[in-house]
Design an enzyme around this catalytic site. Structure first.
Site, PDB file in Angstrom:
ATOM      1  N   GLN A 203       0.869  -0.975  -0.026  1.00  0.00           N
ATOM      2  CA  GLN A 203       0.026  -0.213  -0.105  1.00  0.00           C
ATOM      3  C   GLN A 203       1.014   1.438   0.079  1.00  0.00           C
ATOM      4  OE1 GLN A 203      -3.705  -0.726   0.206  1.00  0.00           O
ATOM      5  NE2 GLN A 203      -2.674  -2.888  -0.384  1.00  0.00           N
ATOM      6  N   ARG A 223      -4.284   4.066   4.183  1.00  0.00           N
ATOM      7  CA  ARG A 223      -3.626   4.572   3.139  1.00  0.00           C
ATOM      8  C   ARG A 223      -4.047   3.827   1.929  1.00  0.00           C
ATOM      9  NH1 ARG A 223       1.167   6.046   2.974  1.00  0.00           N
ATOM     10  NH2 ARG A 223       1.631   6.135   5.263  1.00  0.00           N
ATOM     11  N   ALA A 244     -11.472   2.314   4.475  1.00  0.00           N
ATOM     12  CA  ALA A 244     -10.649   1.535   3.864  1.00  0.00           C
ATOM     13  C   ALA A 244      -9.700   2.303   2.573  1.00  0.00           C
ATOM     14  CB  ALA A 244     -11.402   0.300   3.050  1.00  0.00           C
ATOM     15  N   HIS A 245      -8.862   1.399   2.090  1.00  0.00           N
ATOM     16  CA  HIS A 245      -7.869   1.913   1.139  1.00  0.00           C
ATOM     17  C   HIS A 245      -8.624   2.665  -0.023  1.00  0.00           C
ATOM     18  CE1 HIS A 245      -7.082  -2.371  -0.641  1.00  0.00           C
ATOM     19  NE2 HIS A 245      -8.449  -1.897  -0.471  1.00  0.00           N
ATOM     20  N   GLY A 246      -8.059   4.002  -0.720  1.00  0.00           N
ATOM     21  CA  GLY A 246      -8.626   4.399  -1.860  1.00  0.00           C
ATOM     22  C   GLY A 246      -9.899   4.923  -1.840  1.00  0.00           C
TER      23      GLY A 246
END
Length: 357
Positions: A203, A223, A244-246
């Protein structure tokens, strides 16, 4: 509560459109309508408490502009557009008195890397760590035990409370509040299943928080795998929320406690997510969407939607279905009775009657 406000100071803060009555009492506390006594301030936040307002002993009452009641002796009614908001502005002043800013500078027990840039008006508290190339803006308070990672950027007038972690390369705007235990920039949860094993997906993105964002205690924002996880200007996040990511969250959204948002989802501006709502990955919630508590979403929503339940449905439809769901036992009993009646009717018919007809 060690506070002291004159009636004139209160009026200067709330700027009432009109006043009724007067008091010379110094305000030393804030209390509910029923429990308030001389020297207290109270407010009428809901019309259903009008009777309590009329009977209240508070020295100063914040009431709506259309309030029709009269003050008691030595009581002042301050007519304002929004009594709750007016009270909040008084409490903001009290907050400044109760939690004064410590002197600027770096506590002797803190570690600040040589290449880090800390504004001379910022405060770095005990046992903090500020890694290489990090930047901290003017007037920002970094309280005890905070970790700021390599290359992270913190804006001006922010407040990072004890135990906050801001990991490498993450960016935080101005006037951001991070409550105790917040983690900004933990790894996104990504794995590929290869030959019977879960192989970690690196990540390498970051997190970007806009101006005036607030993140509640023990909430986590991961991230991105690549690019940035984004929380837009003015968005407020409650305690124990997982982003969560993104994920991209727009401006002035509200995320209540225990909300979970899966990866690569877009939350447009002014969206409200009720407590424990779960949002699936790779979907878009349109601008102004409202989501009821414990709702589960797996598909996009149109702008202005109001949804509830799992699976998520339009709020009015979901409420109707809930009413019908409660009636199912009764409906099954009625159907059973109909079936029994039909069987009895069929068995009591004379043999050959249908043929004769």
């Amino acid at each position: 509560m060690l506070v002291s406000f004159s009636p004139e100071e209160i009026m200067a803060i709330v700027k009432p459109s009109a006043t009724r009555g007067a008091t010379t009492a110094t305000i030393r506390g804030i209390a509910s309508l029923k429990s308030a006594r001389s020297g207290d301030l109270s407010f009428l936040g809901s019309a259903k408490y009008k009777a309590d307002a009329a009977a209240s002993q508070a020295s100063i009452l914040l009431v709506p502009a259309d309030y029709a009641g009269d003050p008691k002796g030595e009581q002042s009614l301050l007519l304002v557009e929004n009594p709750s908001l007016a009270l909040s502005r008084i409490c903001a002043r009290i907050e400044q008195l109760l939690w004064p800013k410590p002197p600027s500078g770096v506590h002797p027990s803190a570690f600040v890397a040589e290449t880090a840039q800390v504004d001379e008006t910022a405060t770095i508290g005990p046992l903090c760590v500020v890694e290489a190339d990090a930047k901290i803006g003017a007037g920002t308070q970094v309280q005890s035990g905070v970790h700021i990672g390599r290359g992270a950027k913190i804006g001006a007038q922010c407040w990072l409370m004890p135990g906050v972690v801001v990991t490498a390369e993450c960016q935080i705007g101005d006037r951001v509040r991070l409550q105790p235990g917040v983690v900004i920039g933990s790894d996104g949860f990504g794995y590929e299943f290869v030959q019977g094993r879960h192989e970690k997906v690196p990540q390498i993105g970051n997190v970007v928080l806009g101006d005036d964002v607030e993140i509640g205690a023990n909430s986590t924002i991961d991230r991105a795998r690549i690019g940035s996880t984004i929380v837009g200007e003015g968005t407020k996040v409650d305690n124990l929320v997982q982003v969560a990511h993104g994920v991209i969250i727009g401006k002035h959204c509200i995320l209540c406690a225990q909300v979970g948002i899966s990866g690569s989802t877009t939350i447009e501006d002014y969206v409200v997510l009720g407590g424990q709502a779960g949002v699936g990955g790779h979907i878009t919630l349109g601008k102004g969407t409202k989501v009821g508590g414990q709702t589960g979403l797996s598909t996009d929503t149109a702008p202005g939607s109001f949804v509830n339940g799992t699976p998520a449905r339009p709020y009015v439809l979901e409420r109707r279905l809930e009413v019908l769901h409660a009636r199912l036992p009764e409906l099954f009993k009625r159907m059973d009775a109909v079936e029994v009646g039909l069987k009895k009717s069929s068995s009591s018919s004379p043999v050959g009657q249908d043929a004769a007809q």
